[in-house]
Write a protein that holds these residues in place. Structure first.
Motif, PDB file in Angstrom:
ATOM      1  N   TYR A   1      -9.273  18.027 -34.577  1.00 48.72           N
ATOM      2  CA  TYR A   1      -8.684  17.246 -33.485  1.00 48.72           C
ATOM      3  C   TYR A   1      -8.939  15.754 -33.684  1.00 48.72           C
ATOM      4  O   TYR A   1      -8.097  14.917 -33.385  1.00 48.72           O
ATOM      5  N   LEU A   2     -10.129  15.413 -34.209  1.00 55.62           N
ATOM      6  CA  LEU A   2     -10.462  14.008 -34.449  1.00 55.62           C
ATOM      7  C   LEU A   2      -9.514  13.400 -35.467  1.00 55.62           C
ATOM      8  O   LEU A   2      -9.012  12.291 -35.284  1.00 55.62           O
TER       9      LEU A   2
ATOM     10  N   SER B   1      -6.134  12.709 -33.890  1.00 56.80           N
ATOM     11  CA  SER B   1      -6.149  11.569 -32.969  1.00 56.80           C
ATOM     12  C   SER B   1      -6.166  10.247 -33.719  1.00 56.80           C
ATOM     13  O   SER B   1      -5.467   9.301 -33.345  1.00 56.80           O
TER      14      SER B   1
ATOM     15  N   GLY C   1      -3.553   6.714 -33.693  1.00 56.45           N
ATOM     16  CA  GLY C   1      -4.259   5.689 -32.923  1.00 56.45           C
ATOM     17  C   GLY C   1      -3.384   4.519 -32.509  1.00 56.45           C
ATOM     18  O   GLY C   1      -3.555   3.952 -31.421  1.00 56.45           O
TER      19      GLY C   1
ATOM     20  N   LEU D   1      -1.766   4.538 -29.138  1.00 50.90           N
ATOM     21  CA  LEU D   1      -2.634   4.523 -27.962  1.00 50.90           C
ATOM     22  C   LEU D   1      -3.010   3.096 -27.542  1.00 50.90           C
ATOM     23  O   LEU D   1      -3.616   2.909 -26.490  1.00 50.90           O
TER      24      LEU D   1
ATOM     25  N   LEU E   1      -5.803   6.129 -20.547  1.00 51.32           N
ATOM     26  CA  LEU E   1      -7.012   6.718 -21.123  1.00 51.32           C
ATOM     27  C   LEU E   1      -8.155   6.690 -20.111  1.00 51.32           C
ATOM     28  O   LEU E   1      -8.937   7.647 -20.029  1.00 51.32           O
TER      29      LEU E   1
ATOM     30  N   ILE F   1      -9.180  10.539 -19.678  1.00 50.68           N
ATOM     31  CA  ILE F   1     -10.404  10.920 -20.399  1.00 50.68           C
ATOM     32  C   ILE F   1     -11.444  11.531 -19.454  1.00 50.68           C
ATOM     33  O   ILE F   1     -12.024  12.583 -19.770  1.00 50.68           O
TER      34      ILE F   1
ATOM     35  N   GLN G   1      -2.909  14.279 -27.903  1.00 52.51           N
ATOM     36  CA  GLN G   1      -3.865  14.529 -28.979  1.00 52.51           C
ATOM     37  C   GLN G   1      -5.264  14.068 -28.574  1.00 52.51           C
ATOM     38  O   GLN G   1      -6.265  14.743 -28.835  1.00 52.51           O
ATOM     39  N   THR G   2      -5.347  12.922 -27.906  1.00 54.91           N
ATOM     40  CA  THR G   2      -6.638  12.399 -27.472  1.00 54.91           C
ATOM     41  C   THR G   2      -7.249  13.256 -26.370  1.00 54.91           C
ATOM     42  O   THR G   2      -8.454  13.523 -26.370  1.00 54.91           O
TER      43      THR G   2
ATOM     44  N   LEU H   1      -8.613  16.322 -27.938  1.00 55.09           N
ATOM     45  CA  LEU H   1      -9.853  15.995 -28.657  1.00 55.09           C
ATOM     46  C   LEU H   1     -11.024  15.890 -27.688  1.00 55.09           C
ATOM     47  O   LEU H   1     -12.089  16.494 -27.917  1.00 55.09           O
ATOM     48  N   ILE H   2     -10.860  15.132 -26.609  1.00 58.16           N
ATOM     49  CA  ILE H   2     -11.949  14.921 -25.655  1.00 58.16           C
ATOM     50  C   ILE H   2     -12.341  16.234 -24.984  1.00 58.16           C
ATOM     51  O   ILE H   2     -13.531  16.528 -24.794  1.00 58.16           O
TER      52      ILE H   2
END
Length: 254
Positions: free
Chosen positions: A57-58, A61, A65, A68, A75, A79, A185-186, A189-190
């Motif tokens: 996932y990282l 992301s 980038g 974003l 975010l 987040i 995607q972010t 990931l989080i």
């Protein structure tokens, strides 16, 4: 006790999952059943799978980038929702009795499989919607609660999380599909990172397996990126769908 041949199977499964995730999604439908088939308890297999796939996932992301850079306000909203949801999902998984989770597994796999089936429909709808609206940013606050609920599912099981989040964002946030995809995607990931960090202290991560899977999924992701232009995502997705249906059926029989 796992032997060398078991680890080779795990490495090949995670390699395949990494490639599948980078092209079509649904890699968990490959790795999770393999872990349980090798005798790892379902809850521990799910926890190990979550921890192992975090690096993938990282990578996804970081590759998006640039999309974003103008979404900092979003975010700050999403987040925290992903963190809370991922943590709640992780807690819920850890307190779920093994017997109950094994009973839920075929239904969770069927849900993830269904999400893969509807993935192109979701993307088609979102593409039409962003073109129709002109992709003007709307009120982002409406997506916070749905994203948090999706993150709870992600922390609990995770397969198909990206599809759920993208659908939620497409309905509640008015922007281009490229922007929403990067945001999705972010959030994924989080969510997985939060659940993964929580699981680090659970004592249920099978570390040798997790390390093999992490390396395999990273290599598979890189391989998938190179094969993306030569493999039809729809064909690959339907292969994974068939695998998901077979695995769910086997779980029901068991």
């Amino acid at each position: 006790m796992l032997n060398l041949s078991n680890y080779i199977i795990i490495a090949l499964a995670s390699l395949s999952a990494g490639a599948v995730n980078s092209i079509a999604g649904g890699g968990t439908l490959i790795t999770f059943p393999v872990l349980t088939a090798l005798g790892i308890p379902a809850v521990a297999a799910n926890i190990t799978n979550t921890v192992a796939l975090c690096p993938g996932y990282l990578g996804g992301s970081l590759s998006q980038g640039k999309d974003l850079l103008n979404q900092k306000k979003r975010l700050w909203l999403y987040i925290p929702a992903a963190i809370v949801g991922g943590l709640l999902g992780g807690i819920l998984l850890q307190v779920t009795p093994e017997v109950l989770f094994r009973e839920l597994v075929p239904y969770l796999i069927l849900l993830a499989t269904a999400l893969l089936v509807f993935q192109p429909i979701v993307r088609s709808y979102l593409t039409r919607r962003t073109k129709t609206t002109g992709a003007q940013p709307g009120s982002d606050i409406w997506g916070v609660v749905p994203v948090g609920i999706a993150a709870i599912y992600g922390g609990y099981f995770g397969a198909g999380l990206s599809i759920i989040v993208l659908a939620v964002l497409g309905i509640t946030v008015d922007d281009s599909l490229t922007q929403l995809n990067a945001l999705k995607q972010t959030i994924a990931l989080i969510t997985n990172l939060t659940a993964g960090l929580f699981f680090l202290f659970s004592g249920m991560v099978v570390w040798p397996v997790a390390l093999v899977m992490a390396v395999g999924s990273l290599l598979g992701g890189a391989l998938g990126g190179k094969l993306a232009g030569h493999v039809q995502p729809n064909v690959l997705r339907w292969i994974v769908v068939v695998i998901g249906l077979i695995v769910a059926t086997l779980y029901f029989i068991r």
